[in-house]
Write an enzyme that holds these catalytic residues in place. Sequence first.
Site, short mmCIF file in Angstrom:
data_model
loop_
_atom_site.label_atom_id
_atom_site.label_comp_id
_atom_site.label_asym_id
_atom_site.label_seq_id
_atom_site.Cartn_x
_atom_site.Cartn_y
_atom_site.Cartn_z
N GLY A 270 0.83 -1.19 0.00
CA GLY A 270 0.00 0.00 0.00
C GLY A 270 0.87 1.25 0.00
O GLY A 270 2.10 1.16 0.05
N SER A 271 0.22 2.42 -0.02
CA SER A 271 0.97 3.65 -0.24
C SER A 271 1.88 3.98 0.94
O SER A 271 3.02 4.42 0.75
CB SER A 271 0.00 4.80 -0.51
OG SER A 271 -0.85 5.01 0.61
N THR A 272 1.43 3.76 2.18
CA THR A 272 2.29 4.04 3.33
C THR A 272 3.45 3.05 3.38
O THR A 272 4.61 3.44 3.59
CB THR A 272 1.48 3.96 4.64
OG1 THR A 272 0.35 4.83 4.53
CG2 THR A 272 2.33 4.39 5.82
N ASP B 278 -5.94 0.82 7.28
CA ASP B 278 -7.01 1.74 6.86
C ASP B 278 -7.67 2.42 8.05
O ASP B 278 -8.12 3.55 7.95
CB ASP B 278 -8.08 0.98 6.07
CG ASP B 278 -7.46 0.12 4.98
OD1 ASP B 278 -6.42 0.53 4.44
OD2 ASP B 278 -8.00 -0.95 4.69
N GLY C 228 -6.67 -3.82 4.20
CA GLY C 228 -7.12 -4.48 2.98
C GLY C 228 -7.45 -3.55 1.84
O GLY C 228 -7.73 -4.01 0.73
N GLU D 60 -0.89 -10.14 4.14
CA GLU D 60 -0.57 -9.24 5.25
C GLU D 60 -0.96 -9.89 6.58
O GLU D 60 -0.24 -9.76 7.58
CB GLU D 60 -1.29 -7.90 5.07
CG GLU D 60 -0.64 -7.02 4.00
CD GLU D 60 -1.39 -5.73 3.73
OE1 GLU D 60 -0.80 -4.83 3.12
OE2 GLU D 60 -2.57 -5.61 4.13
#
Lengths: 236, 236
Positions: B31-33, B90, B101, B109
């Site tokens: 994911g982006s982070t 999230d 997710g 994950e």
Amino acid sequence: MPDPSAGKKRRAAGHAAALVEPGIVLGLGTGSTAAVVVAKIGDRIGDGSLHDLRAVATSRETARRARRLGIPVTTLNRAPVVDLTIDGADEVDPDMNLIKGAGGALFREKIVAEASSRLVIVVDDTKCVDRLGSRGPLPVEVVPFARESVRRKLRALGAKVSDRTGPDGRPFLTDGGNRIFDADFGPIRTPRRLAARLDGIAGIAAHGLFLDLADEVIVASDTGVDHRMRKMQERT
Amino acid sequence: MPDPSAGKKRRAAGHAAALVEPGIVLGLGTGSTAAVVVAKIGDRIGDGSLHDLRAVATSRETARRARRLGIPVTTLNRAPVVDLTIDGADEVDPDMNLIKGAGGALFREKIVAEASSRLVIVVDDTKCVDRLGSRGPLPVEVVPFARESVRRKLRALGAKVSDRTGPDGRPFLTDGGNRIFDADFGPIRTPRRLAARLDGIAGIAAHGLFLDLADEVIVASDTGVDHRMRKMQERT
């Protein structure tokens, strides 16, 4: 080698096949007992006493077998509510809880069982136990990515873990491309607690504890066929 | 479109990357982070402050990204005990329970989180909620065979279910070939109970409730970075 329980299986399978009514969605299990059930249902289609069935198969092997016998096969996605499923089991306890998975199709068998309004289990009397885990290990289907981390977790829960192999001696692969561990916990005192623990391990695709799923069990012995029903209110 | 939280993510990611010590097995989220964390770790390998790492990636995308930055990637089967995993989320609630997710890698994950001795979650302050499910739906990864039966079960549990699609408008497929449902339960009052229910549905490969897994949460806000620890005895 002739199956010493073949006669009992045939009697119980005939009894189960007689439960099937025209027009229903029928779930078909996998394994040696389920294969006899499928054959009996094929007979009934052949003699005209069954028609308009749609069958959901729990493995590619069962789907092939059913088609060969003239049983129309659909998918669970097209028929997500299954009226009746007939399947075998490795062990049945007095509460109609089961161990399944010797046939290697436990993941799809569990999905179909959970989608079924009525699950009828067919066994011979050697499968009846006081406590699950008395006859053999618990099958656990594990996704490839998590194989070794799941092995560690099963050991931490007290199991002796072996890798199931196929007839060629190589790791057995399920229809979904997963492996199967045979996890020997010995006789399982608290199946509900163990099932919840295993349900909570992400890398386990499915385990062989089928609790609160069977509605009826048909047990064949040398003296006859015993058809046991769960009381309606017990099913959760 | 510039990410309005990019500065916060960078600060929190730098803080997390500083936790990594030479020689460990490191789990890398998706994911982006997580991507910013991976970049910061690549910087540390470049400047010589980190060496002898072995990384376990939670997606093919993360594995590619790590390799490109000079981070050695191994498999979870070769390194089934992960010393430290850094991942995003999230939503984070006050008990450090998570929804994950959105990036589509929840299955791996979760497997890596469960295999990790220490799980550090990196978020910006917009992800902190009083109750999980407040910001968005719960991702549920479902195996193809069970898609429609799982949809019915999620609806029966009270969720509005949508099919996640990819940028091309077609169904999003995970690395494992599964689909993702975004299941809107609204704010979830009893996450533990819902998780147990979802764990018990065979056709669900994984769901986005990550309970009792995070050990630390690093929250970046406009005013700084807050590093929260779970008390040791709380982790189950």
